[in-house]
Design a protein around this motif. Structure first.
Motif, short mmCIF file in Angstrom:
data_model
loop_
_atom_site.label_atom_id
_atom_site.label_comp_id
_atom_site.label_asym_id
_atom_site.label_seq_id
_atom_site.Cartn_x
_atom_site.Cartn_y
_atom_site.Cartn_z
N ALA A 128 17.09 -28.11 -3.83
CA ALA A 128 16.88 -29.35 -3.08
C ALA A 128 18.08 -29.73 -2.23
N HIS A 129 19.29 -29.47 -2.73
CA HIS A 129 20.50 -29.90 -2.04
C HIS A 129 21.25 -28.77 -1.32
N GLY A 130 20.74 -27.56 -1.43
CA GLY A 130 21.39 -26.43 -0.78
C GLY A 130 22.70 -26.01 -1.41
N TYR A 131 22.81 -26.18 -2.72
CA TYR A 131 24.02 -25.78 -3.43
C TYR A 131 24.02 -24.29 -3.76
N THR A 132 25.20 -23.70 -3.72
CA THR A 132 25.44 -22.40 -4.31
C THR A 132 26.17 -22.68 -5.62
N VAL A 133 25.68 -22.13 -6.72
CA VAL A 133 26.16 -22.46 -8.06
C VAL A 133 26.93 -21.28 -8.66
N ALA A 134 27.99 -21.60 -9.42
CA ALA A 134 28.75 -20.58 -10.14
C ALA A 134 29.23 -21.15 -11.47
N VAL A 135 29.53 -20.28 -12.41
CA VAL A 135 30.04 -20.70 -13.71
C VAL A 135 31.27 -19.88 -14.11
N ALA A 136 32.27 -20.58 -14.64
CA ALA A 136 33.47 -19.94 -15.18
C ALA A 136 33.43 -20.16 -16.69
N GLU A 137 33.27 -19.08 -17.42
CA GLU A 137 33.02 -19.19 -18.85
C GLU A 137 34.13 -18.57 -19.69
N SER A 138 34.42 -19.24 -20.79
CA SER A 138 35.26 -18.67 -21.83
C SER A 138 34.46 -18.72 -23.12
N LEU A 139 34.42 -19.87 -23.74
CA LEU A 139 33.72 -20.05 -25.02
C LEU A 139 32.30 -19.49 -25.00
N THR A 140 31.56 -19.72 -23.93
CA THR A 140 30.15 -19.35 -23.89
C THR A 140 29.92 -17.87 -23.58
N SER A 153 32.94 -18.95 -3.13
CA SER A 153 32.46 -19.90 -2.10
C SER A 153 31.29 -20.72 -2.63
N ALA A 154 31.45 -21.24 -3.83
CA ALA A 154 30.38 -22.00 -4.49
C ALA A 154 30.55 -23.49 -4.25
N ASP A 155 29.43 -24.18 -4.09
CA ASP A 155 29.41 -25.63 -3.91
C ASP A 155 29.43 -26.39 -5.22
N ALA A 156 28.90 -25.77 -6.27
CA ALA A 156 28.75 -26.44 -7.56
C ALA A 156 29.17 -25.47 -8.67
N VAL A 157 30.20 -25.87 -9.41
CA VAL A 157 30.75 -24.99 -10.45
C VAL A 157 30.89 -25.78 -11.74
N VAL A 158 30.61 -25.11 -12.85
CA VAL A 158 30.94 -25.66 -14.16
C VAL A 158 31.79 -24.62 -14.88
N SER A 159 32.79 -25.12 -15.62
CA SER A 159 33.61 -24.22 -16.44
C SER A 159 33.67 -24.78 -17.85
N VAL A 160 33.89 -23.87 -18.80
CA VAL A 160 33.91 -24.27 -20.21
C VAL A 160 34.90 -23.41 -20.98
N SER A 161 35.68 -24.08 -21.83
CA SER A 161 36.63 -23.38 -22.71
C SER A 161 36.75 -24.20 -23.99
N GLY A 162 36.74 -23.53 -25.12
CA GLY A 162 36.82 -24.27 -26.37
C GLY A 162 37.05 -23.38 -27.58
N ALA A 163 37.11 -24.02 -28.72
CA ALA A 163 37.28 -23.33 -30.01
C ALA A 163 35.93 -23.28 -30.70
N GLY A 164 35.31 -22.12 -30.70
CA GLY A 164 33.98 -21.98 -31.29
C GLY A 164 33.98 -21.99 -32.80
N GLY A 165 35.09 -21.63 -33.39
CA GLY A 165 35.18 -21.59 -34.84
C GLY A 165 35.01 -20.18 -35.37
N PRO A 166 35.13 -19.96 -36.63
CA PRO A 166 35.26 -20.98 -37.66
C PRO A 166 36.65 -21.63 -37.72
N ALA A 167 37.64 -21.02 -37.07
CA ALA A 167 38.99 -21.61 -37.08
C ALA A 167 39.23 -22.35 -35.76
N GLY A 168 40.24 -23.18 -35.76
CA GLY A 168 40.63 -23.88 -34.55
C GLY A 168 41.48 -22.98 -33.66
#
Length: 149
Positions: free
Chosen positions: A12-24, A84-99
């Motif tokens: 609808a908005h003409g976005y190019t989407v990308a994701v930067a992943e660690s945890l996932t 050259s992405a218009d919309a990006v999400v990134s994620v990084s975290g501690a999945g466990g079982p340890a921190g």
């Protein structure tokens, strides 16, 4: 459901989407790629699981905690530039079982960058590593959709 919403908003908005992943670990990319017509709007994803990869490929400063707003914000902006992405999400975290990095298991940082509008958010998800990853995926897609709307 959230991947379909991201697809609809991208179209609808003409976005190019990308994701930067660690945890996932690439599962966000897989979820987006599975949506019909994704080749029209999904630029791709980068899995930067190891800290060294975040530093070398995505420009995260050496010594920056990988579970932090600075880390995910840098991951998002670097990937936006790389693809050259218009919309990006990134994620990084501690999945466990340890921190990790002094953060308890389930602690996750997200960043979105949508046409110059940046947002970073910290969440905590209880459960097994599988439950944490599932919650992180769902949250990442929801946050991205919110910013794309």
């Amino acid at each position: 459901m959230n991947a379909r919403l991201v697809a609809d908003l991208a179209t609808a908005h003409g976005y190019t989407v990308a994701v930067a992943e660690s945890l996932t670990g690439g599962t966000l990319s897989a979820e987006l790629a599975a949506v019909e017509g994704s080749s029209d709007w999904f630029a791709g994803g980068l899995v930067a699981y190891q800290t060294a990869t975040k530093v070398a490929v995505l420009g995260v400063p050496a010594g920056c905690p990988v579970i932090s707003a600075q880390c995910v914000s840098t991951m998002a902006s670097s990937l936006a530039d790389l693809l050259s992405a218009d919309a990006v999400v990134s994620v990084s975290g501690a999945g466990g079982p340890a921190g990790q990095d002094g953060e308890p298991p389930g602690t996750t940082w997200f960043a979105t960058l949508v046409r110059g509008r940046a947002r970073a958010e910290r969440r905590h998800f209880p459960g097994t590593p599988e439950e944490v990853l599932a919650a992180a995926r769902a949250c990442a897609l929801r946050l991205l959709a919110e910013e794309m709307a």
